[in-house]
Write an enzyme that holds these catalytic residues in place. Sequence first.
Site, short mmCIF file in Angstrom:
data_model
loop_
_atom_site.label_atom_id
_atom_site.label_comp_id
_atom_site.label_asym_id
_atom_site.label_seq_id
_atom_site.Cartn_x
_atom_site.Cartn_y
_atom_site.Cartn_z
N ASP A 1 0.82 -1.21 0.00
CA ASP A 1 0.00 0.00 0.00
C ASP A 1 0.86 1.27 0.00
OD1 ASP A 1 -2.32 1.59 0.32
OD2 ASP A 1 -2.07 1.58 2.50
N GLU B 1 3.13 -8.55 7.10
CA GLU B 1 1.84 -9.16 6.73
C GLU B 1 1.94 -10.13 5.56
OE1 GLU B 1 -1.23 -6.26 6.19
OE2 GLU B 1 -1.06 -5.49 8.23
N TYR C 1 -6.93 -3.35 12.42
CA TYR C 1 -7.67 -2.13 12.07
C TYR C 1 -9.14 -2.30 12.42
CZ TYR C 1 -3.46 -0.44 9.82
OH TYR C 1 -2.18 0.01 9.59
N GLU D 1 0.80 -1.94 14.19
CA GLU D 1 0.04 -0.97 13.39
C GLU D 1 -1.37 -0.89 13.94
OE1 GLU D 1 -0.17 -1.55 9.11
OE2 GLU D 1 1.94 -2.09 9.01
C1 BDP Z 1 -1.59 -2.49 6.77
C2 BDP Z 1 -0.31 -2.46 5.93
C3 BDP Z 1 0.09 -1.04 5.56
C4 BDP Z 1 -1.11 -0.30 5.01
C5 BDP Z 1 -2.19 -0.26 6.07
C6 BDP Z 1 -3.42 0.51 5.58
O1 BDP Z 1 0.74 -3.08 6.63
O2 BDP Z 1 1.13 -1.08 4.63
O3 BDP Z 1 -0.79 0.99 4.55
O4 BDP Z 1 -2.57 -1.58 6.31
O5 BDP Z 1 -4.25 -0.10 4.93
O6 BDP Z 1 -2.19 -3.71 6.74
O7 BDP Z 1 -3.52 1.69 5.85
#
Ligand code: BDP
Length: 656
Positions: free
Chosen positions: A217, A461, A514, A550
Amino acid sequence: MPNYYLIIQTRLGQRLGMFRVVCLLAVFDAVCLLDTGMLFPRESSSREVKELNGLWDFRADQSPNRNQGFDRAWYKSRLAETGPVIDMPVPASYNDITQDPALRDFIGWVWYEREVVVPARWVADGGTRVVLRVGSAHYYSVVWVNGVKVTEHDGGHLPFEVEIGSLIRKDPTVPCRITIAVNNTLTLETLPPGTIQHMDDRTKYPEGFFVQNFNFDFFNYAGIHRPVLLYTTPKAYVDDITVIKDVFLCVSGLVKYNVSVQGAANATLSVTLIDKDGRCVATSNGPAGVLKVVDVKLWWPYLMHENPGYLYSMEVRQHADGKSTFEDVYSLPVGIRTVSVTSTQFLINNKPFYFHGVNKHEDSDIRGKGLDWPLIVKDFNLMKWLGANSFRTSHYPYAEEILQMCDRHGIVVIDECPGVGIKDIRSFGKASLTHHLVVMDELVRRDKNHPSVVMWSVANEPAAEMPPAEFYFKTLIQHTKALDPTRPVTYITASNYARDKGAPYVDVICVNSYFSWYHDPGHLEVIPIQLNTQFENWYGKYQKPIIQSEYGADAVPGLHSDPPVMFTEEYQKVVLQSYHNVFDQKRKQYVIGELIWNFADFMTVQGILRVVGNKKGVFTRQRQPKAAAFILRERYWRLANETGRLPPWTKYPCSL
Ligand code: BDP
């Protein structure tokens, strides 16, 4: 080349530990595929450096198969004689430099060329090695000097170099013409992997239409991203230095070193450790030895100590032998600290360290991924403003200049290789693994001496639930531990804890999630329960410390809504706060860190999920704070005041 490896001698004569290290080094001897060092080019009394940054001639090969440059041997004459060239700054990505969308999205070979005036003394003195070094070029590079191919390199984020002395001496009257062809095409075996897809349906696509697909991404910026330079050494020279640090009773520091020399069978070496005040604190002789530092000043992370980032200077001097060998001097900054991991803690100098930091990208307007000092310094100032004590080099190795800043400022680094987007089962094959092992060799070779680097991350990932992932990650992690027995190794997972095949081999579980964004979008209320379950599951199964590597939410700066809705600054704030509440419970148990995704907004490919790039930054791409930055700032300083040992004047913003 002689390889000298040190046996770690532990205080209590821990024979078990000693045995383990000897075995690991034996493995390294057997598996390491590199046989030269990659010391950062530094000036000294015996070495000169000449930067080749600035404007280069540039030409993208727009031919249908992108191969005209090779077919017509563009490297044989001046690039301007082969066709139209444009000015291209180095270092910089080429993508955002012009108004041409075809160049922004270009896939294939681009050609750079520059003529250099080499100092006459370098040419005249046949005893001087002249080395051409490229800090990094994305992705595949081929290099010629005066039309003669001198090297090629596979991989976009690490340096490569080649000795060119004999070529420039061939005809000292002609200027030295350096040509570098760079190709950003990714394959299933590159790191990161990618594929090219040709669209042959002429009712839908123009002739020759193709796209590059990948599973990461960020924009696949390309070009010469880091400085290109020439540097000199004597014919016999210090090729590599490895330091392993240890601390006894917090009073004495031990720096075990080994030095490899090229070009002389029996070099005489002396090693001196000098403190910040210029005092010599320890000396030794020979290619391997131990420097004992009494009253050691340890290297501490930012906000963990009133004097973070303390560096000694280790001066390695290879003496002239009065005949063919001349003196060579190399000075390496050395920070003395230890790193270890228990089932619930991450220890630096035997004190618990809690990562409160960020994930970054090398990314900015116009420059793309090109190294840019104003940006680097601004980012460090912002990290310090935030109270961040650490970052992860998501998703590839950053410029070594950045790690040097981290060493000096005490910013702790999780150093990640470009193993991002490994999702296709064909990228778990032998060729991919072999390349991945080489990249880890290159990464550890470059970064092993940086005290700021406390852990290696071999991937982000990957499809860790696929059957071949177990062998792949077991091999990769064991290899990395063999290369460097002094640091923990991890990879970043977003897999299901029960099906993740690599987790048994990592030292620290790093998990990305997330909640209320990609899962249950808009439902902030799920975060406490889902995050709690995530931690309990991972810890319950593995009993290893966990970093939330993250978490975050996109926020378009200036969008507001109360109650919060997705993409507003308020929503991003509440996501962070909801995660923080759970971190505060779990950090008393086994959660050892939290790294926000992301420090700043960054560019991605165009797509329906991205509004001119990824907007999960707490700063905009221009480094202005969103509301979330203030939430993070308050939290990080509070954490620092709780977990660090700070003098009163740093206690801001306790009063908030
Ligand atoms: C995570 C990835 C990261 C993405 C992020 C996203 O590791 O590179 O930019 O999601 O979607 O899973 O913002």
